[in-house]
Design an enzyme around this catalytic site. Structure first.
Site, PDB file in Angstrom:
ATOM      1  CD  GLU A   1       6.956   7.588   8.381  1.00 44.23           C
ATOM      2  OE1 GLU A   1       6.252   7.546   7.303  1.00 44.23           O
ATOM      3  OE2 GLU A   1       7.992   6.535   8.336  1.00 44.23           O
TER       4      GLU A   1
ATOM      5  N   GLY B   1       5.802   5.213   5.150  1.00 43.82           N
ATOM      6  CA  GLY B   1       5.124   6.549   5.086  1.00 43.82           C
ATOM      7  C   GLY B   1       5.412   7.552   3.802  1.00 43.82           C
TER       8      GLY B   1
ATOM      9  CG  ASN C   1      12.245  -2.554   3.693  1.00 48.10           C
ATOM     10  OD1 ASN C   1      12.918  -3.498   4.352  1.00 48.10           O
ATOM     11  ND2 ASN C   1      13.102  -1.537   3.266  1.00 48.10           N
TER      12      ASN C   1
ATOM     13  CG  ASN D   1      22.949   3.827   4.910  1.00 48.78           C
ATOM     14  OD1 ASN D   1      23.462   4.093   6.240  1.00 48.78           O
ATOM     15  ND2 ASN D   1      22.766   2.579   4.444  1.00 48.78           N
TER      16      ASN D   1
ATOM     17  CE  LYS E   1      20.928  -7.241  -5.104  1.00 52.15           C
ATOM     18  NZ  LYS E   1      21.317  -7.115  -3.860  1.00 52.15           N
TER      19      LYS E   1
HETATM   20  O1  0RQ Z   1      19.502  -4.881  -1.417  1.00 51.59           O
HETATM   21  O2  0RQ Z   1      20.974  -5.164   0.698  1.00 51.59           O
HETATM   22  O3  0RQ Z   1      20.229  -7.011  -0.658  1.00 51.59           O
HETATM   23  O4  0RQ Z   1      22.065  -5.436  -1.774  1.00 51.59           O
HETATM   24  O5  0RQ Z   1      17.554  -2.958  -2.470  1.00 51.59           O
HETATM   25  O6  0RQ Z   1      18.866  -0.694  -1.498  1.00 51.59           O
HETATM   26  O7  0RQ Z   1      20.334   0.873  -1.939  1.00 51.59           O
HETATM   27  O8  0RQ Z   1      20.552  -0.195   0.162  1.00 51.59           O
HETATM   28  O9  0RQ Z   1      18.795   1.541  -0.370  1.00 51.59           O
HETATM   29  O10 0RQ Z   1      18.403   1.149   2.094  1.00 51.59           O
HETATM   30  O11 0RQ Z   1      17.921   3.231   1.046  1.00 51.59           O
HETATM   31  O12 0RQ Z   1      16.596   1.464   0.552  1.00 51.59           O
HETATM   32  C1  0RQ Z   1      13.418   1.998  -1.221  1.00 51.59           C
HETATM   33  C2  0RQ Z   1      14.187  -0.038   0.048  1.00 51.59           C
HETATM   34  C3  0RQ Z   1      15.866   1.927  -0.583  1.00 51.59           C
HETATM   35  C4  0RQ Z   1      13.710   2.124   1.161  1.00 51.59           C
HETATM   36  C5  0RQ Z   1      14.206   1.472  -0.111  1.00 51.59           C
HETATM   37  C6  0RQ Z   1      18.345  -3.408  -3.504  1.00 51.59           C
HETATM   38  C7  0RQ Z   1      19.856  -3.202  -2.870  1.00 51.59           C
HETATM   39  C8  0RQ Z   1      19.653  -3.453  -1.629  1.00 51.59           C
HETATM   40  C9  0RQ Z   1      18.259  -1.721  -0.561  1.00 51.59           C
HETATM   41  P1  0RQ Z   1      20.894  -5.659  -0.803  1.00 51.59           P
HETATM   42  P2  0RQ Z   1      19.856   0.387  -0.900  1.00 51.59           P
HETATM   43  P3  0RQ Z   1      17.866   1.944   0.921  1.00 51.59           P
HETATM   44  C10 0RQ Z   1       9.956   6.499   5.825  1.00 51.59           C
HETATM   45  C11 0RQ Z   1       9.802   6.423   4.296  1.00 51.59           C
HETATM   46  C12 0RQ Z   1       9.966   2.629   1.413  1.00 51.59           C
HETATM   47  C13 0RQ Z   1       9.470   2.944   2.670  1.00 51.59           C
HETATM   48  C14 0RQ Z   1       9.966   4.518   2.955  1.00 51.59           C
HETATM   49  C15 0RQ Z   1      12.319   1.570   1.551  1.00 51.59           C
HETATM   50  C16 0RQ Z   1      18.403  -3.071  -1.359  1.00 51.59           C
HETATM   51  O13 0RQ Z   1      13.943   3.575   0.913  1.00 51.59           O
HETATM   52  O14 0RQ Z   1      12.211   0.749   2.271  1.00 51.59           O
HETATM   53  O15 0RQ Z   1      10.124   5.258   2.050  1.00 51.59           O
HETATM   54  N1  0RQ Z   1      11.552   2.433   1.175  1.00 51.59           N
HETATM   55  N2  0RQ Z   1       9.723   4.956   3.949  1.00 51.59           N
HETATM   56  O16 0RQ Z   1      20.586  -3.840  -3.575  1.00 51.59           O
HETATM   57  C17 0RQ Z   1      16.880  -4.641  -7.497  1.00 51.59           C
HETATM   58  C18 0RQ Z   1      16.694  -2.192  -8.052  1.00 51.59           C
HETATM   59  C19 0RQ Z   1      17.233  -2.297  -6.731  1.00 51.59           C
HETATM   60  C20 0RQ Z   1      17.540  -3.014  -5.825  1.00 51.59           C
HETATM   61  C21 0RQ Z   1      18.021  -1.110  -4.930  1.00 51.59           C
HETATM   62  N3  0RQ Z   1      16.336  -1.414  -8.927  1.00 51.59           N
HETATM   63  N4  0RQ Z   1      16.280  -3.506  -8.317  1.00 51.59           N
HETATM   64  N5  0RQ Z   1      17.377  -4.465  -6.225  1.00 51.59           N
HETATM   65  N6  0RQ Z   1      17.938  -2.499  -4.816  1.00 51.59           N
HETATM   66  N7  0RQ Z   1      17.492  -0.812  -5.832  1.00 51.59           N
HETATM   67  C22 0RQ Z   1      10.384   5.870   6.746  1.00 51.59           C
HETATM   68  C23 0RQ Z   1       9.194   4.558   7.048  1.00 51.59           C
HETATM   69  O17 0RQ Z   1       8.161   4.347   6.513  1.00 51.59           O
HETATM   70  C24 0RQ Z   1       9.342   3.833   8.289  1.00 51.59           C
END
Ligand code: 0RQ
Length: 503
Positions: free
Chosen positions: A294, A388, A384, A272, A408
């Site tokens: 990507e 990339g 996840n 998002n 959280k």
């Molecule tokens: O968990 O849904 O259980 O509450 O992590 O967090 O804020 O919704 O963020 O959906 O943008 O994901 C890094 C995971 C961020 C994503 C990451 C918890 C939070 C929530 C998700 P809930 P948000 P997003 C090209 C690029 C790696 C791959 C990548 C990712 C859940 O961006 O997978 O970059 N990146 N690919 O509550 C504990 C913290 C937290 C936390 C967030 N500090 N500690 N929990 N959460 N921060 C595309 C491809 O490669 C395919």
């Protein structure tokens, strides 16, 4: 309906998903299509899961396979196979809740790789022999070549490396996807590797179709099912503020001549926040931007439509239901402006460095010195995968990492003394942004970075606590290059695990 299987030698191989699933043996290395919920096989994985369930109900040696894909798929693939405990090893990326539970409970092996590197790992034999490929396509041409679907991912590699190929011809995928792909066949392993001759995001260097030896095809299954098409949430306040900080930063960089007014090719992660950044860019003064990325998400379609974006190169779509409807209705417009490549090319470090990509990706947490954790919750639980983000962050011109400053409900600070897992080191991270502000880390030493990150990015509830940690670390009499209190560095995470609050 008109058949999309035009190759006369292959027509007799049409069968049900159940029959095709019988061709997959226990222990097989299975290369599947699919990237961010697009272009994955819709029928055979589910039929295989049923076969595995029936087999395992009888006892004996469990039936499990190794699942290699492009990136994440969908409940019909990862979800169904994980539910029946049918996956021994999963790689290189997933985002499925059932898979995640299995990985984190230790009942499924998972190996998380830079997405650009997976193909060459397979060519080199690092994953062992590939037994079978299951690939979704739009159609099969008379000569047996394949019209790729809504993602290319590692399909070329799986078809080349596997002994056998099962094809799913999905009639739901728009026929006019034909012509939108660029499948590069010039790659080789060292010492025979040649430069990738791409100097602009819109250049074509490959074929329109996937080559597939007719004798490898063992089954064809016809489907009519949509991609995952996850809805986007409307950008929340934090995403909007993150986007504003990034836009203000771009404006300053343009003003001082460090970025051209068309910026540089954009890479945008999924989720998002990256989508909110795209939406914000679309309301700005920009015209004729390009993307070398990507995935094409809704935000990119809007930017193409408005002229903010001139063209986009990617390996897959990742659209919401509305995004897909928009794409299908206006496919004649979009097909001129979008190119889908194999993921070893869409994410190629050489190309990312040459084009000077602006990489924007989400993160879980960053530490005060600029190391970034993109994958692990509290240091141990997989979210996840790196996807990339590393391909682009290390090799791009700018690497921007974004997150709300807390998670959280404010109990977790996403700026911590030391990250609980490192995906992107301090050397690869140039900009960190939260809704609080933006820290530009370029040219700063570790201690200068710490001050900038705490001041600009930390949430007010955690700022004093971070300053306190940093000042005491500086006064500890230990090394002053990257001051740490080693017995306290991960105490915030430990406190959260014990009490449910980092404060
Ligand atoms: O968990 O849904 O259980 O509450 O992590 O967090 O804020 O919704 O963020 O959906 O943008 O994901 C890094 C995971 C961020 C994503 C990451 C918890 C939070 C929530 C998700 P809930 P948000 P997003 C090209 C690029 C790696 C791959 C990548 C990712 C859940 O961006 O997978 O970059 N990146 N690919 O509550 C504990 C913290 C937290 C936390 C967030 N500090 N500690 N929990 N959460 N921060 C595309 C491809 O490669 C395919």
């Amino acid at each position: 309906k008109n058949s999309r299987i035009l190759c006369p030698q292959l027509k007799h191989l049409v069968m049900s998903a159940e029959e095709a699933a019988k061709l997959i043996s226990p222990g097989a290395n299975v290369g599947m299509s699919g990237f961010t919920g697009a272009g994955y096989p819709k029928a055979v994985p589910g039929a295989l899961a049923e076969r595995i369930r029936a087999h395992n109900a009888q006892g004996g040696k469990p039936f499990r396979i190794n699942v290699l894909t492009g990136a994440s798929t969908a409940p019909e693939l990862d979800g169904k196979l994980a539910e029946v405990d049918g996956i021994e090893m999963r790689l290189p990326f997933q985002s499925d809740p059932i898979c995640r539970d299995r990985i984190n409970s230790g009942t499924m092996n998972y190996a998380d790789y830079h997405l650009s590197e997976v193909a060459q790992y397979a060519w080199s034999g690092f994953f062992g022999k590939m037994d079978i490929a299951i690939i979704e396509v739009v159609g099969i041409r008379e000569d047996g070549s394949l019209i790729p679907s809504s993602s290319l991912g590692n399909n070329k590699t799986w078809i080349e490396q596997a002994d056998k190929v099962i094809l799913e011809v999905n009639y739901k995928q728009h026929e006019r996807l034909e012509g939108m792909h660029d499948v590069y066949y010039g790659a080789a392993l060292p010492p025979h590797r040649k430069p990738i001759m791409l100097t602009e995001p819109n250049q074509r260097i490959g074929d329109l179709y996937l080559r597939c030896p007719i004798e490898k095809v063992v089954a064809i299954v016809e489907t009519n099912a949509p991609d995952r098409n996850t809805p986007f949430k409307q950008p929340d306040d934090a995403s909007r503020r993150i986007a504003e900080h990034i836009l203000a930063f771009f404006e300053r960089e343009i003003k001082i001549g460090r970025l051209p007014k068309e910026l540089l090719p954009l890479q945008s992660g999924v989720g998002n926040i990256p989508n909110a950044v795209l939406e914000a860019l679309d309301t700005g003064p920009y015209k004729n931007l390009t993307a070398y990325t990507e995935v094409i998400q809704d935000g990119m379609l809007k930017m193409l439509k408005s002229g903010t974006l001139q063209m986009a190169s990617a390996t897959a779509f990742s659209l919401s239901p509305e995004g897909l409807a928009e794409f299908d209705e206006n496919i004649e417009f979009y097909r001129e402006k979008i190119l889908l490549r194999s993921q070893d090319i869409s994410n190629h470090p050489e190309v990312a460095r040459r084009l000077g990509i602006i990489a924007t990706n989400g993160m879980i947490e960053a530490d005060i010195y600029g190391n970034v954790n993109s994958t692990h919750i509290m240091g141990t639980r997989m979210m996840n995968g790196i996807g990339g983000s590393g391909d682009f962050a290390r090799n791009g011109y700018l690497s921007i990492f974004m997150s709300p400053s807390t998670a959280k409900g404010g109990k977790i600070s996403s700026i911590v003394p030391m990250v609980s897992h490192v995906d992107h080191t301090e050397h690869d991270v140039k900009i960190i942004v939260t809704e609080q502000g933006l820290a530009d880390l370029r040219g700063l030493s570790p201690r200068q970075r710490a001050r900038s990150i705490i001041e600009n990015c930390a949430h007010p509830d955690f700022k004093d606590q971070l300053h306190d940690y940093f000042e005491r670390a500086c006064a500890s009499g230990r090394g002053m290059h990257t001051p740490h209190l080693l017995n306290e560095a991960l105490s915030w995470h430990e406190r959260f695990e014990q009490t449910g609050d980092m404060k």
